[in-house]
Design an enzyme around this catalytic site. Structure first.
Site, PDB file in Angstrom:
ATOM      1  N   SER A  75       0.855  -1.202   0.000  1.00  0.00           N
ATOM      2  CA  SER A  75       0.000   0.000   0.000  1.00  0.00           C
ATOM      3  C   SER A  75       0.883   1.242   0.000  1.00  0.00           C
ATOM      4  CB  SER A  75      -0.869   0.004   1.261  1.00  0.00           C
ATOM      5  OG  SER A  75      -1.526   1.245   1.413  1.00  0.00           O
ATOM      6  N   TYR A  92      -1.205  -0.095  10.517  1.00  0.00           N
ATOM      7  CA  TYR A  92      -1.364  -0.685   9.179  1.00  0.00           C
ATOM      8  C   TYR A  92      -0.196  -0.216   8.299  1.00  0.00           C
ATOM      9  CZ  TYR A  92      -3.544  -1.180   4.491  1.00  0.00           C
ATOM     10  OH  TYR A  92      -3.808  -1.473   3.172  1.00  0.00           O
TER      11      TYR A  92
HETATM   12  N1  LIG Z   1      -8.784  -0.691  -1.158  1.00  0.00           N
HETATM   13  C1  LIG Z   1      -7.754   0.131  -0.987  1.00  0.00           C
HETATM   14  O1  LIG Z   1      -7.882   1.368  -1.008  1.00  0.00           O
HETATM   15  C2  LIG Z   1      -6.382  -0.438  -0.779  1.00  0.00           C
HETATM   16  C3  LIG Z   1      -5.299   0.449  -0.839  1.00  0.00           C
HETATM   17  C4  LIG Z   1      -4.021  -0.033  -0.644  1.00  0.00           C
HETATM   18  C5  LIG Z   1      -3.824  -1.379  -0.399  1.00  0.00           C
HETATM   19  N2  LIG Z   1      -4.892  -2.222  -0.341  1.00  0.00           N
HETATM   20  C6  LIG Z   1      -4.615  -3.631  -0.080  1.00  0.00           C
HETATM   21  O2  LIG Z   1      -5.290  -4.436  -1.049  1.00  0.00           O
HETATM   22  C7  LIG Z   1      -5.582  -5.713  -0.488  1.00  0.00           C
HETATM   23  C8  LIG Z   1      -7.008  -6.097  -0.788  1.00  0.00           C
HETATM   24  O3  LIG Z   1      -7.867  -5.116  -0.270  1.00  0.00           O
HETATM   25  P1  LIG Z   1      -9.327  -4.825  -0.887  1.00  0.00           P
HETATM   26  O4  LIG Z   1      -9.500  -3.375  -0.798  1.00  0.00           O
HETATM   27  O5  LIG Z   1      -9.509  -5.510  -2.169  1.00  0.00           O
HETATM   28  O6  LIG Z   1     -10.237  -5.519   0.237  1.00  0.00           O
HETATM   29  P2  LIG Z   1     -11.740  -6.119   0.199  1.00  0.00           P
HETATM   30  O7  LIG Z   1     -12.482  -5.678  -1.001  1.00  0.00           O
HETATM   31  O8  LIG Z   1     -12.310  -5.841   1.541  1.00  0.00           O
HETATM   32  O9  LIG Z   1     -11.477  -7.689   0.059  1.00  0.00           O
HETATM   33  C9  LIG Z   1     -10.761  -8.346   1.055  1.00  0.00           C
HETATM   34  C10 LIG Z   1     -10.656  -9.813   0.715  1.00  0.00           C
HETATM   35  O10 LIG Z   1      -9.849 -10.465   1.690  1.00  0.00           O
HETATM   36  C11 LIG Z   1     -10.585 -11.535   2.294  1.00  0.00           C
HETATM   37  N3  LIG Z   1     -10.097 -11.600   3.673  1.00  0.00           N
HETATM   38  C12 LIG Z   1     -10.241 -10.696   4.653  1.00  0.00           C
HETATM   39  N4  LIG Z   1      -9.620 -11.107   5.780  1.00  0.00           N
HETATM   40  C13 LIG Z   1      -9.065 -12.303   5.483  1.00  0.00           C
HETATM   41  C14 LIG Z   1      -8.301 -13.246   6.225  1.00  0.00           C
HETATM   42  N5  LIG Z   1      -7.982 -13.031   7.514  1.00  0.00           N
HETATM   43  N6  LIG Z   1      -7.897 -14.379   5.617  1.00  0.00           N
HETATM   44  C15 LIG Z   1      -8.213 -14.618   4.323  1.00  0.00           C
HETATM   45  N7  LIG Z   1      -8.929 -13.769   3.562  1.00  0.00           N
HETATM   46  C16 LIG Z   1      -9.355 -12.637   4.149  1.00  0.00           C
HETATM   47  C17 LIG Z   1     -12.058 -11.156   2.092  1.00  0.00           C
HETATM   48  O11 LIG Z   1     -12.940 -12.262   2.031  1.00  0.00           O
HETATM   49  P3  LIG Z   1     -13.569 -13.016   3.305  1.00  0.00           P
HETATM   50  O12 LIG Z   1     -14.336 -12.005   4.067  1.00  0.00           O
HETATM   51  O13 LIG Z   1     -14.416 -14.107   2.690  1.00  0.00           O
HETATM   52  O14 LIG Z   1     -12.415 -13.577   4.068  1.00  0.00           O
HETATM   53  C18 LIG Z   1     -11.982 -10.535   0.706  1.00  0.00           C
HETATM   54  O15 LIG Z   1     -11.943 -11.539  -0.292  1.00  0.00           O
HETATM   55  C19 LIG Z   1      -5.198  -5.613   0.989  1.00  0.00           C
HETATM   56  O16 LIG Z   1      -3.897  -6.148   1.175  1.00  0.00           O
HETATM   57  C20 LIG Z   1      -5.145  -4.123   1.259  1.00  0.00           C
HETATM   58  O17 LIG Z   1      -4.257  -3.790   2.319  1.00  0.00           O
HETATM   59  C21 LIG Z   1      -6.170  -1.788  -0.524  1.00  0.00           C
END
Ligand SMILES: NC(=O)c1ccc[n+]([C@@H]2O[C@H](COP(=O)([O-])OP(=O)(O)OC[C@H]3O[C@@H](n4cnc5c(N)ncnc54)[C@H](OP(=O)(O)O)[C@@H]3O)[C@@H](O)[C@H]2O)c1
Length: 262
Positions: free
Chosen positions: A155, A168
């Site tokens: 991130s 985080y």
């Molecule tokens: N969105 C942003 O702005 C952003 C920015 C920078 C970095 N990121 C990074 O991108 C990645 C994905 O984020 P996202 O925004 O796509 O999130 P998201 O839409 O909330 O999706 C999260 C996914 O992770 C799964 N998950 C959550 N906790 C888990 C666990 N303990 N074990 C296994 N699976 C788990 C969830 O499914 P279940 O609930 O079924 O487990 C879901 O499939 C993360 O590493 C985040 O730090 C996101």
């Protein structure tokens, strides 16, 4: 599904035919988009998240569109489930070529002072220790197959601390160093390790940041591309890093952030 693995040399650069990819946190958000794109480029995709039904639903949708996918649930905080994820993948597909450590946790939003030891451990467990353990678990298979690609979903928070995301940010900075450490150690085995550092991307995970107009403006108004990003603006970078198009890239942090860190 119309696969993109056509015969032109340009398209072959990104071809993932016969490659096996595990993607954690793949049932929605950025991980879902990566799973769908990898399948379109020919990969056999293992969709993983905590909920088996959510993994099965996406895997079944990918198969319905002509791709190859299997849902295998695993909580990244549970070492036994991580082992099963790798064992079952090898059982189903025979090995692993690509790992996307995408799942992460951020149970607190606020000053670092308010983050207690339990929350600190949970964040570091999901965001640093789990990618480390899962990468170690796939290493023997990748090495035996002559190489592979590990992609860490980091991130911009690992570059610059943002208000409310203190620990985080610490976890993602640690993940960046883990990327470099493994890249250096595993390069001779043909295994490349890189990190993607997204800016604000519209998903459930980031909802606390974009559902409030004032907070959203704080994040986006100062950007050269003055808006948040979408998941399909992140997944092409994950395709590049998984494919032979990135064969000379390892140990690097790739930003997809609308210019946030300039
Ligand atoms: N969105 C942003 O702005 C952003 C920015 C920078 C970095 N990121 C990074 O991108 C990645 C994905 O984020 P996202 O925004 O796509 O999130 P998201 O839409 O909330 O999706 C999260 C996914 O992770 C799964 N998950 C959550 N906790 C888990 C666990 N303990 N074990 C296994 N699976 C788990 C969830 O499914 P279940 O609930 O079924 O487990 C879901 O499939 C993360 O590493 C985040 O730090 C996101």
């Amino acid at each position: 599904m119309q696969t993109e693995s056509a015969s032109s040399p340009e398209k072959q650069l990104f071809d993932l035919t016969n490659k096996v990819a595990i993607i954690t946190g793949a049932s929605k958000g950025i991980g879902e988009d990566i799973a769908r794109l990898y399948a379109r480029f020919g990969a056999k995709v293992v969709v993983s998240s905590r909920k088996q039904d959510a993994c099965d639903a996406l895997a079944s949708d990918i198969r319905a569109q002509g791709g190859d996918a299997t849902g295998i649930a695993a909580h990244v905080g549970d070492m036994e489930q991580l082992k099963q994820l790798v064992d079952k993948t090898i059982e189903v597909y025979g090995g692993i070529d690509i790992l996307v450590n995408n799942a992460a946790s951020n149970p607190v939003f606020g000053p670092a002072l308010d983050c207690d030891g339990g929350a600190f451990d949970k964040i570091m467990q999901a965001n640093v220790k789990a990618p480390f353990e899962l990468s170690k678990l796939v290493y023997p298979s990748m090495k035996a197959r002559g190489g592979g690609s590990v992609i860490m979903m980091s991130s911009i928070a690992g570059h610059t601390p943002d208000p409310g995301l203190g620990i985080y940010s610490v976890s993602k900075a640690s993940l960046n160093m883990l990327t470099k450490v493994l890249a250096k150690e595993w390069g001779p085995d043909g295994i490349r390790v890189n990190a993607i550092c997204p800016g604000l991307i519209k998903t459930k995970f980031s909802q606390a940041l974009w559902q409030n107009d004032q907070i959203l403006s704080h994040f986006t108004d100062r950007l050269p591309i003055a808006r948040m990003g979408t998941t399909d603006e992140v997944s092409p970078l994950a395709l590049f890093l998984a494919s032979s198009a990135s064969s000379y890239c390892t140990g690097s942090l790739f930003y997809v952030d609308g210019g946030t860190v300039i």
